[in-house]
Write a protein that holds these residues in place. Structure first.
Motif, PDB file in Angstrom:
ATOM      1  N   THR A  34     -27.526   4.536 -46.596  1.00  0.00           N
ATOM      2  CA  THR A  34     -28.378   3.871 -45.608  1.00  0.00           C
ATOM      3  C   THR A  34     -28.761   4.837 -44.489  1.00  0.00           C
ATOM      4  OG1 THR A  34     -27.402   1.724 -46.126  1.00  0.00           O
ATOM      5  CG2 THR A  34     -28.540   1.915 -44.009  1.00  0.00           C
ATOM      6  N   PHE A  35     -27.799   5.593 -43.960  1.00  0.00           N
ATOM      7  CA  PHE A  35     -28.122   6.549 -42.899  1.00  0.00           C
ATOM      8  C   PHE A  35     -29.003   7.682 -43.420  1.00  0.00           C
ATOM      9  CE2 PHE A  35     -24.980   4.459 -40.256  1.00  0.00           C
ATOM     10  CZ  PHE A  35     -25.506   4.629 -38.977  1.00  0.00           C
ATOM     11  N   LEU A  36     -28.747   8.163 -44.643  1.00  0.00           N
ATOM     12  CA  LEU A  36     -29.602   9.216 -45.207  1.00  0.00           C
ATOM     13  C   LEU A  36     -31.033   8.714 -45.371  1.00  0.00           C
ATOM     14  CD1 LEU A  36     -27.287  10.861 -47.913  1.00  0.00           C
ATOM     15  CD2 LEU A  36     -27.894  11.751 -45.643  1.00  0.00           C
TER      16      LEU A  36
ATOM     17  N   THR B  29     -18.214   1.014 -49.548  1.00  0.00           N
ATOM     18  CA  THR B  29     -18.555   1.022 -48.123  1.00  0.00           C
ATOM     19  C   THR B  29     -19.052   2.394 -47.690  1.00  0.00           C
ATOM     20  OG1 THR B  29     -16.984  -0.740 -47.654  1.00  0.00           O
ATOM     21  CG2 THR B  29     -17.658   0.631 -45.793  1.00  0.00           C
ATOM     22  N   ILE B  30     -18.357   3.441 -48.108  1.00  0.00           N
ATOM     23  CA  ILE B  30     -18.794   4.804 -47.769  1.00  0.00           C
ATOM     24  C   ILE B  30     -20.157   5.083 -48.389  1.00  0.00           C
ATOM     25  CG2 ILE B  30     -18.344   7.261 -48.270  1.00  0.00           C
ATOM     26  CD1 ILE B  30     -16.720   6.335 -45.924  1.00  0.00           C
ATOM     27  N   ALA B  31     -20.331   4.764 -49.673  1.00  0.00           N
ATOM     28  CA  ALA B  31     -21.605   5.029 -50.348  1.00  0.00           C
ATOM     29  C   ALA B  31     -22.750   4.271 -49.686  1.00  0.00           C
ATOM     30  CB  ALA B  31     -21.506   4.662 -51.826  1.00  0.00           C
TER      31      ALA B  31
ATOM     32  N   TYR C 240     -32.693   8.267 -41.747  1.00  0.00           N
ATOM     33  CA  TYR C 240     -32.964   9.514 -41.033  1.00  0.00           C
ATOM     34  C   TYR C 240     -33.566  10.596 -41.926  1.00  0.00           C
ATOM     35  CZ  TYR C 240     -30.765   7.616 -36.923  1.00  0.00           C
ATOM     36  OH  TYR C 240     -30.473   6.835 -35.826  1.00  0.00           O
ATOM     37  N   ASN C 241     -33.870  10.244 -43.178  1.00  0.00           N
ATOM     38  CA  ASN C 241     -34.478  11.175 -44.115  1.00  0.00           C
ATOM     39  C   ASN C 241     -33.721  12.507 -44.141  1.00  0.00           C
ATOM     40  OD1 ASN C 241     -36.312  11.890 -46.074  1.00  0.00           O
ATOM     41  ND2 ASN C 241     -37.803  12.680 -44.609  1.00  0.00           N
ATOM     42  N   ALA C 242     -32.417  12.417 -44.321  1.00  0.00           N
ATOM     43  CA  ALA C 242     -31.562  13.598 -44.366  1.00  0.00           C
ATOM     44  C   ALA C 242     -31.005  13.771 -45.780  1.00  0.00           C
ATOM     45  CB  ALA C 242     -30.425  13.456 -43.359  1.00  0.00           C
ATOM     46  N   ARG C 243     -30.402  14.927 -46.024  1.00  0.00           N
ATOM     47  CA  ARG C 243     -29.841  15.198 -47.360  1.00  0.00           C
ATOM     48  C   ARG C 243     -28.328  15.053 -47.394  1.00  0.00           C
ATOM     49  NH1 ARG C 243     -32.297  20.128 -50.384  1.00  0.00           N
ATOM     50  NH2 ARG C 243     -30.751  19.261 -51.775  1.00  0.00           N
ATOM     51  N   THR C 244     -27.667  15.360 -46.278  1.00  0.00           N
ATOM     52  CA  THR C 244     -26.211  15.244 -46.220  1.00  0.00           C
ATOM     53  C   THR C 244     -25.803  14.575 -44.918  1.00  0.00           C
ATOM     54  OG1 THR C 244     -25.852  17.392 -45.149  1.00  0.00           O
ATOM     55  CG2 THR C 244     -25.874  17.367 -47.566  1.00  0.00           C
TER      56      THR C 244
ATOM     57  N   PRO D  53     -19.422  17.343 -46.068  1.00  0.00           N
ATOM     58  CA  PRO D  53     -20.640  16.514 -45.992  1.00  0.00           C
ATOM     59  C   PRO D  53     -20.807  15.681 -47.272  1.00  0.00           C
ATOM     60  CG  PRO D  53     -21.111  18.758 -45.311  1.00  0.00           C
ATOM     61  CD  PRO D  53     -19.728  18.760 -45.886  1.00  0.00           C
ATOM     62  N   LEU D  54     -21.305  14.491 -47.121  1.00  0.00           N
ATOM     63  CA  LEU D  54     -21.531  13.574 -48.236  1.00  0.00           C
ATOM     64  C   LEU D  54     -23.012  13.487 -48.542  1.00  0.00           C
ATOM     65  CD1 LEU D  54     -19.105  10.805 -46.937  1.00  0.00           C
ATOM     66  CD2 LEU D  54     -18.648  12.479 -48.757  1.00  0.00           C
ATOM     67  N   THR D  55     -23.322  13.226 -49.798  1.00  0.00           N
ATOM     68  CA  THR D  55     -24.727  13.139 -50.226  1.00  0.00           C
ATOM     69  C   THR D  55     -24.989  11.744 -50.793  1.00  0.00           C
ATOM     70  OG1 THR D  55     -24.184  14.008 -52.409  1.00  0.00           O
ATOM     71  CG2 THR D  55     -24.918  15.599 -50.738  1.00  0.00           C
TER      72      THR D  55
END
Length: 169
Positions: free
Chosen positions: A135-137, A128-130, A140-144, A164-166
């Motif tokens: 999905t959010f990364l 679920t976390i992964a 939003y084209n983010a790294r963390t 922060p998670l990657t």
């Protein structure tokens, strides 16, 4: 004459042992679909939509599957809708605040997000976390991404998410 009789017997045995398709069997449905197949349709994406990748756990909860999602605009609600549709989150989960600083994303969820994680085992929580992070990364084209719940550090029965998670493969 004996050779001819032997050949007929062999042919008879082969025909009797050959698999027979029954009406409505897979063999019939395959041939029916081939006969009635029409030209393939091409679905076009609207030019005013944007795309991101939504992730979900596989059947064994030991990996992720993905799909492309097209939306009018990237919003927390659109991303959450994709996660709810895939069964990752429930529809009572919401994002209270989202903030971006450079390549870092900060997500503050409501308590329903923590409740969802706390109701799972370790494997379910990890997937679920992964799936949520990926999905959010992607959207939003983010790294963390740093996830909090109601402004506080997210803590489950298994992990304290204070860093922060990657992206997870």
């Amino acid at each position: 004459m004996k050779k001819l009789l032997a050949i007929f017997i062999c042919i008879f045995i082969l025909c009797a042992c050959a698999p027979q398709s029954k009406p409505g069997s897979a063999a019939d449905s395959i041939s029916d679909s081939c006969e009635t197949a029409s030209e393939p349709t091409v679905t076009e994406t609207p030019s005013d939509s944007v795309c991101f990748t939504a992730y979900r756990g596989n059947e064994n909860a030991d990996g992720l599957l993905s799909r492309e999602v097209y939306v009018q605009a990237i919003t927390p609600r659109a991303v959450l809708s994709a996660l709810v549709e895939d069964g990752v989150l429930t529809d009572d989960v919401s994002v209270s605040e989202i903030r971006r600083e450079g390549d870092a994303l900060f997500l503050d969820f409501n308590k329903a997000f923590a409740d969802r994680l706390n109701a799972m085992g370790t494997a379910g929580e990890s997937v679920t976390i992964a799936a949520t992070v990926n999905t959010f990364l992607s959207a939003y084209n983010a790294r963390t991404v740093l996830i909090t719940v109601e402004g506080n550090t997210l803590e489950s029965g298994h992990v304290i998410y204070d860093m922060p998670l990657t992206y997870t493969e």
